[in-house]
Design a protein around this motif. Structure first.
Motif, PDB file in Angstrom:
ATOM      1  N   ARG B 309       7.483  -1.304  -3.691  1.00 50.78           N
ATOM      2  CA  ARG B 309       6.899  -1.251  -2.349  1.00 50.78           C
ATOM      3  C   ARG B 309       6.402   0.146  -1.992  1.00 50.78           C
ATOM      4  O   ARG B 309       5.372   0.289  -1.327  1.00 50.78           O
ATOM      5  CB  ARG B 309       7.929  -1.713  -1.320  1.00 50.78           C
ATOM      6  N   VAL B 310       7.138   1.160  -2.425  1.00 45.47           N
ATOM      7  CA  VAL B 310       6.684   2.526  -2.152  1.00 45.47           C
ATOM      8  C   VAL B 310       5.356   2.765  -2.868  1.00 45.47           C
ATOM      9  O   VAL B 310       4.402   3.315  -2.305  1.00 45.47           O
ATOM     10  CB  VAL B 310       7.743   3.556  -2.608  1.00 45.47           C
ATOM     11  N   PHE B 311       5.326   2.307  -4.109  1.00 44.12           N
ATOM     12  CA  PHE B 311       4.091   2.400  -4.894  1.00 44.12           C
ATOM     13  C   PHE B 311       2.965   1.657  -4.180  1.00 44.12           C
ATOM     14  O   PHE B 311       1.860   2.172  -4.020  1.00 44.12           O
ATOM     15  CB  PHE B 311       4.343   1.768  -6.267  1.00 44.12           C
ATOM     16  N   GLY B 312       3.289   0.460  -3.721  1.00 42.13           N
ATOM     17  CA  GLY B 312       2.303  -0.354  -3.015  1.00 42.13           C
ATOM     18  C   GLY B 312       1.806   0.326  -1.755  1.00 42.13           C
ATOM     19  O   GLY B 312       0.615   0.269  -1.439  1.00 42.13           O
ATOM     20  N   LEU B 313       2.714   0.985  -1.063  1.00 40.69           N
ATOM     21  CA  LEU B 313       2.345   1.649   0.188  1.00 40.69           C
ATOM     22  C   LEU B 313       1.276   2.707  -0.061  1.00 40.69           C
ATOM     23  O   LEU B 313       0.245   2.735   0.610  1.00 40.69           O
ATOM     24  CB  LEU B 313       3.592   2.285   0.813  1.00 40.69           C
ATOM     25  N   ILE B 314       1.518   3.543  -1.062  1.00 40.53           N
ATOM     26  CA  ILE B 314       0.574   4.635  -1.324  1.00 40.53           C
ATOM     27  C   ILE B 314      -0.743   4.088  -1.862  1.00 40.53           C
ATOM     28  O   ILE B 314      -1.826   4.551  -1.492  1.00 40.53           O
ATOM     29  CB  ILE B 314       1.225   5.668  -2.258  1.00 40.53           C
ATOM     30  N   THR B 315      -0.650   3.061  -2.698  1.00 41.97           N
ATOM     31  CA  THR B 315      -1.874   2.438  -3.212  1.00 41.97           C
ATOM     32  C   THR B 315      -2.671   1.813  -2.073  1.00 41.97           C
ATOM     33  O   THR B 315      -3.894   1.941  -2.003  1.00 41.97           O
ATOM     34  CB  THR B 315      -1.508   1.358  -4.238  1.00 41.97           C
TER      35      THR B 315
END
Ligand SMILES: Nc1ncnc2c1ncn2[C@@H]1O[C@H](COP(=O)(O)OP(=O)(O)OP(=O)(O)O)[C@@H](O)[C@H]1O
Ligand SMILES: [Mg+2]
Lengths: 234, 406
Positions: B309-315
């Motif tokens: 989710r953190v990855f998704g947030l930045i993406t």
């Protein structure tokens, strides 16, 4: 039965060439429903200990058991999920997402847990009312005082229905009146929800509110006492 | 999770000035890039169409030796059969026959070498739109005995005006010199300076009569429904008539082939440069935004937001700002290109006269294919994803215990 037990918990940081023994062989047991304060001079290892109990960091040696589960043995991804479902956190600062309102901040952790939206709304409003912010639900963190922000953090920690809540110097940035108010709320949660709280502090007036005081010096537990908390005169 | 989208969107606008600058940069970059692509494509397409019209058609048929030798006696055999065959091809749009001979032109002022084209006036105008390029006088005027059409520059050099006479001299099929007098009917302009200085048109029946006893033709020029059909029809014709040489525009003109291939390459180089700039702009902003939020991202990891989710947030943050900028840029570009397509972009006002010397139009109608637009949109999204990879990976390296410490 103990919720948390540690066995020979040690943490060594490598600061340049010199190893820093932040925790030395700590054996500790925390029972359900405790309202426990960890105290000690700066650098004595309070934050390090709380981080270990919360599964935020890994020990150099020793183990942390929570509800019969050795969390030191969990994989990184499992540990994140463990924290989400079983542990509540209140930090000294940077607790809240600045772009979210108080209500959204509390709701966020429930969304992460996969809770249904219609149930979330209800619960968020109950909790924020309980911490005295029923009328500030739509305020952004920067529109709230430091004390109010910490109360939102308490509501969020409680919202996720954790087994225990860890608070590292939750009152450090607060004036004493706000600090006492925050303690009142934590105490009420402890009493009414039987929520276990473990918090670190430097503040003598906060220490007096605890029922158990664990004193640390130089990475080791120096004393561990149960005390009659000072009743708070509002 | 829509909440993640909301969080990402609000994070994008946390630093409104920085995001606005990046968004505008993306929009302007895309606008400028697409406009450049459209103008260069328009230019090349126009040049392509001109060359097809005036020079090569989609396919041409000659006597096998004609293109190399250019001898008058190398005229097309079996013209009637060829025409009959062509008329049965479903791809056929127009065709015309030409008599081609090189010779001299003479006026009281000057003598010059010329390429003489004998054409069927009615068919010629349908294939090469010759009649639309006149700037003086009339198209091969049937009222005149021996009318002639010449390039405006040639008329200037010869100092003749419509109605005045010139003399053409050339060899006939028996290799004897023939001279004949023609009356200037009109002058044409051409994108090609050489053509305007050296080409003349006369009625084919007139020219043919001077050259041989019967009607002869050197070139059969064919327009098809689509340029891409050239090679296939040429191959079929070649098979049916091995005694002639049938060539599609691709083979007739290295320039045409170069134009089409170059046009594509140029487009993608342009787009590539813009995307590269976009990637670095994004990377820079996302890295800054990630470093500034160390505590906050650490807190999110600490309370249990998983790495995916953190990855998704930045993406998502990268995608949102890029998509907003790209949308604005594409919109601007489309409006702009549409407007220019209606008005035409007059490059001569920007010193584009030099282009005309090389045979390029100075009034450009920009074109942007929907294929290109779609490809650009996909590439922009891909760039946004790629640019987010490193900052997102950086965020995942955060140790929550360290990040939440003061
Ligand atoms: N990442 C690190 N690298 C090296 N040393 C560290 C690191 N984190 C903590 N320490 C050291 O570990 C020791 C214990 O630190 P810790 O933060 O737990 O103390 P504390 O009791 O929480 O202090 P304070 O009251 O100031 O918050 C200190 O000597 C500290 O300098
Ligand atoms: Mg500390």
């Amino acid at each position: 039965m103990a919720i948390i037990t540690t066995h020979g918990l040690s943490k060594v940081y490598q600061a340049g060439k010199v190893p820093v023994h932040a925790l030395r062989d700590v054996d500790l047991s925390i029972e359900e429903g405790e309202f426990t304060s960890i105290v000690g001079p700066s650098g004595s290892g309070k934050t390090t200990l709380l981080n270990q109990l919360g599964g935020l960091d890994r020990p150099s040696s020793g183990e942390v058991w929570v509800d019969g589960c050795n969390i030191s043995a969990l994989k990184d991804s499992q540990l994140i999920d463990y924290r989400l479902r079983h542990i509540g956190f209140i930090f000294q600062s940077y607790n809240l997402l600045p772009v979210f309102t108080a209500a959204e901040n509390v709701a966020f952790i429930l969304l992460l847990q996969g809770e249904k939206k219609d149930r979330i709304r209800q619960r968020v409003s109950e909790l924020l009312t309980e911490v005295g912010l029923g009328d500030r639900m739509d305020a952004r963190p920067r529109e709230l005082s430091g004390g109010q922000q910490q109360r939102v953090a308490v509501a969020r920690a409680l919202a996720s229905r954790p087994r225990f809540i860890l608070a590292d110097e939750p009152t450090a940035n607060l004036d004493s009146q706000s600090a006492m108010k925050l303690l009142d709320i934590m105490e009420k949660m402890n009493r009414e929800h039987r929520m276990t709280f473990i918090f670190s502090t430097h503040d003598q007036r906060v220490i007096e509110r605890a029922r158990r005081v664990i004193r640390m010096v130089d990475g080791a537990i120096e004393s561990d006492q149960v005390q009659q908390p000072e009743p708070h005169q509002a | 999770m829509t909440t993640l989208m909301l969080l990402a969107w609000r994070n994008v606008w946390r630093n409104p000035a920085r995001s606005a600058v990046l968004l505008l940069a993306i929009a302007l970059g895309l606008w400028a890039g697409l406009l450049m692509v459209a103008v260069s494509q328009g230019m090349l397409v126009q040049r392509f169409e001109r060359l097809i019209e005036q020079e090569f058609s989609h396919l041409q048929v000659h006597h096998p030796q004609f293109l190399t030798e250019r001898e008058v006696q190398d005229h097309l055999p079996d013209v009637a059969a060829l025409q009959h065959w062509l008329q049965q091809q479903p791809e056929l749009r127009e065709h015309t026959l030409r008599v081609l001979v090189d010779g001299m032109i003479q006026s009281p002022a000057l003598t010059a070498g010329v390429e003489i084209r004998g054409v069927d006036p009615q068919r010629e105008r349908r294939v090469s739109q010759l009649d639309t390029t006149l700037n003086q006088g009339k198209y091969l005027d049937a009222a005149l005995r021996n009318p002639i059409l010449m390039g405006a520059r040639l008329a200037e050099k010869l100092r003749v005006r419509p109605g005045q006479r010139v003399v053409l001299t050339f060899q006939d099929t028996r290799q004897e010199l023939v001279s004949a007098s023609f009356t200037l009917s009109g002058t044409f302009t051409s994108l090609s300076r050489a053509e305007e200085e050296s080409r003349v048109y006369v009625p084919a029946e007139v020219l043919s009569a001077y050259l041989a006893d019967q009607a002869i033709w050197h070139q059969l020029a064919v327009l098809l429904q689509h340029p891409d059909q050239g090679s296939a029809v040429a191959a079929r014709l070649q098979q049916a008539f091995p005694q002639v040489q049938a060539l599609a525009w691709l083979e007739l003109s290295p320039e045409l082939r170069f134009l089409t291939e170059m046009g594509d390459l140029l487009t993608w180089i342009l787009i590539g440069v813009i995307l590269l700039a976009l990637a670095f702009g994004l990377l820079n902003t996302l890295l800054m935004a990630t470093f500034e939020r160390t505590h906050e991202l650490g807190m999110l990891l600490a309370i249990g937001m998983n790495k995916r989710r953190v990855f998704g947030l930045i993406t998502l943050e990268s995608l949102l700002i890029t998509a907003s900028g790209a949308l604005l840029g594409v919109l601007l570009a489309l409006l702009n290109i549409n407007w220019l397509a209606r008005e035409g972009l007059d490059l001569s006002r920007f010193g584009g006269a030099a282009l005309a010397e090389f045979g390029y139009d100075t009034l450009i109608v920009p074109v942007l294919g929907s294929d290109e637009l779609l490809a650009v949109a996909l590439l922009v999204v891909l760039t946004a994803l790629l640019a987010a990879l490193y900052p997102a990976w950086k965020a995942l390296q955060l140790n929550p215990a360290q990040a939440v410490r003061n």
